[in-house]
Design an enzyme around this catalytic site. Structure first.
Site, PDB file in Angstrom:
ATOM      1  N   SER A  85       0.836  -1.204   0.000  1.00  0.00           N
ATOM      2  CA  SER A  85       0.000   0.000   0.000  1.00  0.00           C
ATOM      3  C   SER A  85       0.870   1.254   0.000  1.00  0.00           C
ATOM      4  O   SER A  85       0.473   2.291  -0.524  1.00  0.00           O
ATOM      5  CB  SER A  85      -0.952   0.007   1.201  1.00  0.00           C
ATOM      6  OG  SER A  85      -0.229   0.155   2.407  1.00  0.00           O
TER       7      SER A  85
ATOM      8  N   ARG B  78       1.239   2.455  -4.345  1.00  0.00           N
ATOM      9  CA  ARG B  78       0.410   3.658  -4.507  1.00  0.00           C
ATOM     10  C   ARG B  78       1.259   4.840  -4.972  1.00  0.00           C
ATOM     11  O   ARG B  78       0.906   5.550  -5.906  1.00  0.00           O
ATOM     12  CB  ARG B  78      -0.299   3.977  -3.197  1.00  0.00           C
ATOM     13  CG  ARG B  78      -1.269   5.135  -3.265  1.00  0.00           C
ATOM     14  CD  ARG B  78      -1.630   5.599  -1.874  1.00  0.00           C
ATOM     15  NE  ARG B  78      -0.506   5.489  -0.968  1.00  0.00           N
ATOM     16  CZ  ARG B  78       0.547   6.294  -0.982  1.00  0.00           C
ATOM     17  NH1 ARG B  78       0.589   7.277  -1.836  1.00  0.00           N
ATOM     18  NH2 ARG B  78       1.540   6.107  -0.144  1.00  0.00           N
TER      19      ARG B  78
ATOM     20  N   ASN C   4       0.883   6.508  -8.813  1.00  0.00           N
ATOM     21  CA  ASN C   4       0.519   7.918  -9.001  1.00  0.00           C
ATOM     22  C   ASN C   4       1.582   8.681  -9.781  1.00  0.00           C
ATOM     23  O   ASN C   4       1.263   9.450 -10.693  1.00  0.00           O
ATOM     24  CB  ASN C   4       0.310   8.581  -7.636  1.00  0.00           C
ATOM     25  CG  ASN C   4      -1.083   8.324  -7.100  1.00  0.00           C
ATOM     26  OD1 ASN C   4      -2.040   8.903  -7.561  1.00  0.00           O
ATOM     27  ND2 ASN C   4      -1.188   7.417  -6.151  1.00  0.00           N
TER      28      ASN C   4
END
Lengths: 129, 294
Positions: free
Chosen positions: B224, B228, B232
């Site tokens: 996570s 992530r 992005n």
């Protein structure tokens, strides 16, 4: 009296289990259709469907575990863990099967996973109350 | 759309070039080199083309990501060290004001989120925040500026945004993960294993089920963090590259591309600190959970 003392009530958790039920039912329907129309891939559909239901159950449980907590970071973290945990379960379930059982149709399993997850994502605003 | 020859054969080549890291790795004997020759003995080499990079497999290092990461880390440490050394009492100004603002911001976040006692958490959070922020900030530099300059100097491949490399983001996440495990054992001892085994259902019958649930959650933590941030920043970098393609399609598209680059850069200015902030907050929360003993 201007202020009336009230006892804090727990925030009710939204019911997200309909999504899991939906996935199970749709997986079952796809499985039945496949048994009739393409019996060669029924096992792939059942396995991928079961894996999706397991992963979605984990996501629902983990992400809602701290729902309503005063400590909001816990809820954010739990949701993040739930999201990644769900895909870890799917990857850890699918990849070993693809590697050890080359006879099984990987594309069928992937398709079932995509269909079930897209369906639950699309219907989540309606089903989660 | 610059290159050694002045232009790329097609858009795909341009995109592929900008998403390829400068890689140092092991090439096995028999590998095909960039010039078409065959390698006679196994060697560690600095790859010269994507064909060589692909043959390196797992035994490869992204040299550009590592150099830029270390460089940004040095800039961070040197700047903060200089400011700390020259810090004066009274109303701060200039760089001291900026650094104090960041330090106080991180300190308040740690006080709000971290519930244990550990003097290392705030420095770790500060390091993670500033380093990820600086890595993300590299995305604002025009996509061709540094790679093209280095290409003129003979360095064919160069990715300057470390956070668009999963090796860097997952590496940072693994560092946080090891800290989590270390503090979990340090604070709870065997209680950490007990916590994994008896949560959420406090009965020995459910130990395998509890372990499954908790281990998935534990493994999900570094993913996570790392995936992530990578996702992005990689997507943002990709959009910058796609817009940059317009510069090679005539003056009208070039001007329009310039406007789009500016618009995306302005939007991206919000994403850069936000992603660094999320990484830092998650790090603090994970370390806080590692310190909580029920």
């Amino acid at each position: 009296m201007v202020f009336e003392q009230v006892r804090a009530k727990p925030v009710p958790r939204p019911s997200a289990w309909r999504l899991v039920t939906l996935q199970a039912v749709v997986a079952l329907i796809i499985g039945l259709v496949v048994v009739v129309m393409a019996p060669g891939v029924w096992l792939e559909v059942v396995m991928a469907g079961a894996l999706c239901v397991l992963a979605q159950s984990y996501f629902t449980w983990r992400s809602l575990r701290h729902f309503g907590s005063r400590y909001t970071a816990l809820f954010v973290v739990a949701t993040s863990q739930g999201l990644f945990g769900k895909w870890i379960i799917l990857a850890a379930g699918l990849i070993p099967v693809w590697v050890t059982q080359p006879d099984l149709s990987a594309i069928t399993m992937l398709l079932v996973v995509v269909v079930l997850n897209t369906l639950s994502a699309m219907l989540a605003p309606i089903l989660v109350k | 759309m610059a290159s050694e020859a002045g232009s790329y054969a097609n858009a795909g080549e341009y995109i592929s070039h900008h998403l390829t890291n400068l890689t140092y790795g092991k090439l096995e004997a028999g590998a095909t080199m960039c010039d078409g020759s065959t390698l006679e003995t196994t060697q560690w080499v600095l790859g010269g083309c994507s064909a060589e990079f692909n043959q390196m497999g797992f035994m490869a290092f992204h040299v550009d990501s590592m150099i830029w990461s270390i460089l940004l880390g040095v800039i961070f440490l040197f700047t903060f060290w200089r400011v700390g050394k020259k810090a004066t009492e009274g109303v701060p100004t200039g760089m001291q004001n900026f650094v104090e603002t960041i330090v106080e911001f991180i300190d308040s976040q740690v006080r709000d989120t971290f519930h244990g006692r550990n003097p290392w958490i705030a420095p770790i959070a500060l390091t993670v925040f500033v380093w990820v922020f600086l890595s993300n900030l590299m995305d604002i530099i025009p996509v061709d500026l540094i790679p093209y300059t280095l290409e003129l100097l003979g360095v064919k491949y160069q990715k300057i945004v470390p956070s668009t490399d999963p090796n860097i983001t997952l590496g940072t996440a693994v560092f946080v993960f090891f800290l989590m495990i270390y503090y979990s054992f340090k604070v709870k001892g065997f209680g950490f294993i007990k916590e994994l085994s008896f949560t959420p259902f406090n009965h020995w019958v459910f130990v395998p089920f509890n372990l499954f649930l908790e281990l998935v959650g534990l493994i999900a933590k570094p993913f996570s963090l790392g995936l992530r941030l990578f996702g992005n920043l990689y997507a943002a970098e990709m959009i910058f590259i796609l817009i940059a393609l317009m510069f090679g399609a005539g003056i009208f598209f070039a001007v329009f591309g310039g406007v789009l680059q500016m618009a995306w850069a302005i939007f991206h200015i919000m994403v850069i600190p936000l992603q660094a902030f999320i990484f830092m907050v998650l790090t603090i929360v994970y370390l806080s959970q590692a310190h909580e003993d029920h």
